[in-house]
Design an enzyme around this catalytic site. Sequence first.
Site, PDB file in Angstrom:
ATOM      1  N   ASP A   6     -16.674  -4.416   6.009  1.00 52.48           N
ATOM      2  CA  ASP A   6     -17.852  -3.756   5.468  1.00 52.48           C
ATOM      3  C   ASP A   6     -17.925  -2.328   6.000  1.00 52.48           C
ATOM      4  OD1 ASP A   6     -20.548  -3.780   4.177  1.00 52.48           O
ATOM      5  OD2 ASP A   6     -21.211  -3.538   6.248  1.00 52.48           O
ATOM      6  N   GLU A  14     -13.792  -1.679   2.773  1.00 56.85           N
ATOM      7  CA  GLU A  14     -14.741  -1.052   1.861  1.00 56.85           C
ATOM      8  C   GLU A  14     -14.702   0.435   2.212  1.00 56.85           C
ATOM      9  OE1 GLU A  14     -19.298  -1.794   0.387  1.00 56.85           O
ATOM     10  OE2 GLU A  14     -18.944  -1.731   2.542  1.00 56.85           O
TER      11      GLU A  14
END
Length: 702
Positions: free
Chosen positions: A349, A385
Site C-alpha cells: 500500500d 501501489e
Amino acid sequence: MPALPERMQSGTPHPLGATCDGMGTNFAVFSAHAERIELCLFDPSGKREIARYDLPECTDEVWHGYLPRVRGGTLYGFRAHGPYKPEEGHRFNPHKLLLDPYARLLHGQVRWSDALHGYRVSSSRADLSFDRRDSAAAMPKAVVVDEPMHWTQGNRPHTPWNETVIYETHLKGFTRNLKRIRQHERGTFIALADPYVIDYLVKLGVTAVELLPVHAFLQDRRLTEMKLRNYWGYNTLAFFAPEPAYLAEGALNEIRAAVQALHAAGIEVILDVVYNHTCEGSELGTTMSFRGLDNKSYYRLMPDNPRYCINDTGTGNTVNTAHPRVLQMVMDSLRYWVQTFHVDGFRFDLGVSLGREEHGFDPCSGMFDAMRQDPVLANVKLISEPWDIGPGGYQLGNHPPGFAEWNGKYRDDMRKFWKGDSNMRGTIAGRLQASGDLFDHQRRKPWASVNFLTAHDGFTLEDLVSYNDKHNEANGEDNRDGGNDNESYNYGVEGPTDDPAVRTARDRVKRAMLATLMFSHGTPMLLGGDEFGRSQQGNNNAYCQDNEISWYDWKVATSEAGSELADFVGRLTRLREQHPTLRAKHFLRGDTDVVPGMREVAWFDESGAEMSQEQWGYTEGRLLALRRAQLHGEKRADVTLLMLNATPEMHVFHLPQPGANWRLRCNTADPAGQEVAWSEPTIEVEGRSVVLLTATVRTDNA
C-alpha cells in the site's frame, strides 16, 4: 501460571519480540532513546497486571531480558521511560501500555478512551501537555506464542508471472454471507479454506488471491462513534499479528490451513500490507506502540520542527523506513509471513512511501534494495501501489526491477475507451501491450504492469456502468469522500433499472472490459465480485462499510445472470491460459517476423489495412484490431486476432492478410456462443464488443 521469579535474567537482544524456548521467554524491543523499559505481565483476562519487570540489559539500542517459567499464552506489554519533549520528537510516557511491535498474536480489542493519548486531549497546550492516566485497561495485550507449525505439504504453486491471474478480495466480505459455512467461521481464514470457496476460485481460473490487509488493525475512534467500522483494514496496529477477528478459534494454524488448502488447488496467496504508516496517526494521535517506544526513530518527522509528523500518506504519519531498525522490522515482518505462513507475495500500500529517502523517492532506496537482495523474498511476488500524496508521489513505472506495479493508467484509459471517449485509440494500443511506454526498460517484463479495471478503492464493475456519480452518503461525510473522477457511465439511468436496453448496454460493456483485461499483456487483476455483478450501491469508498454494502451477495452470485457472467470470466481465463500470445513473457515491439508476412504484433483498422500515422491520429477512431504471433512448439506459431468496437453500432471488420485457419473463440456480444471455424474474409463485431479469433500457423509455410 507458575510462580514468577523476582527479577529477569539478561537474555539476548536477538530475536526481537517474545521468544519462548519452552522453559521461559526472551523479550527484546528496540528503542534508541528510551532511558528504561518495563515489561508488564497480565492475567489471562488481560484486565489485571500481575507483574512488572525492568528489562535488565540494553545492547545496540535493543532492550532485552529473559524470564524463566513464562510460556506460550502469557499476556504482556511494555512501558517506556524517557524524555517527553515533543519539540525534539520525543514522546515517552510510562503511563501508557505499549504493544510489542513484534507481537505475533493479540488478546482483546482497543477500548477507546482519552487515556490512549500521551497528552491531555482537552488541554489548551494540546500535545505539549502530559497525560498521567494509565492506558492498560484500554489496550489489547500481546500474547507469547509457542504454537508449533504443522504443514502436511510444503509445495508452493510458484506460478510464473506471465501465467498469473490475481483475484483481489476482502477476507471477511468474501464469505461473510456464505450460508453453507458455519456462522462463527464466516469471514475468517477457516472459511477461505472451505472446499466450496476454493472450487469457486478454481472455476474462475484465478491463480492468486490478493487479500486486503490481514495484519491486526485499529477501529478508528471517529468511525466507532459514528457506528461505522474500519472495514478495509488500512490502519495497522501490529505488523506480525493477524487481525483477531479473522481467526475463528484464535489459532495461528487457521492461517496455515487456509494457505495450504489454496496451494493444493494451485492458488497463491498475496497479502496487501501497510508499512507506510501506522494507526497511531499524527502528533495528535494515540500512543499505543511505536510512538511511545521511540517516536523519533519509527516516524518521519519534520526536519525543522520534529514535533510534527511528515504526512506523505494522508493518514497523519509516515513510517521511517530509512532508519535501519525500522527497516529491519519491516523486513522481519515480511520474512515472518513467508516463512511461517508460506504466503506467496505482497502488495505494498502506498509503495512510494517505502522508497522515500531524505531527498525524495528513490528506486534505489534502502527499503527496495533490502527487499530485492533478500533470499527469503527472492521467490515471492512483490507488487507496489506506485503513488502516495507526498512530493513527486506518482511514480508509475519507476520502481526497480523485480517489482510489479498497479497500473492506474490502464484502469483510467480502459474506462475512457469503453465509455466512448475521443482520442483513445493510440493510448489503448499501448495499454493492451503491457504499457511498454512505462515498463519496457531495465529488462523489465510485461508482468510488471498489473492491469485492473476496478479495485477495492472505487466503483465495482457493476457500479462503473450503473452510476455517473458516487453515492457515499452512508459514509457520514455528506458524500464528500471518495474520488469524483471515476470515468463511469450509467447508460441513461442512475443506479439499478429494469430497462432492457440499458441493461443490455451495461452487460455488453462489462463483458467487453473483462475480455480486454484478460487479453491484455501484463498481469490481470480481477476485483472480487466483478465476475458476478457485485454492487456497492454506488459507493466508491466503502472503507467503513462492514455490512451488506461490501459483503458479497451470494444470492446474486448464484443467480442465472451472476452464474453466466462468472462462467464467462472462467472462459476468458482459460483462453488466456491456452494462448501464449495473450500472456507474452517479453515485450513485443513489432520488429520481428514470426511467420513470413506476419510480425509478432501488428495493428489494423476495420478495413484490414495496417494502421497508418494518420489513422492513429484520428481522434474519433474507436475501432481497432490487434494481431499477435508467437512461436509455440516446433515450426508452429500461436496467432490471435483481437478486434475491439467501442462504438454503440455494429461494424464489419475485414480480416488482415495473410490469411489463417481462424477459429472464433470469443464474442462478448454472444457470451454463450459456440466456438466455430471462421473462413469468411469479414466478421461482424457488435457495438461495445470484443471478438477474438485464434489460429495455429506453420512457420515454414508447409
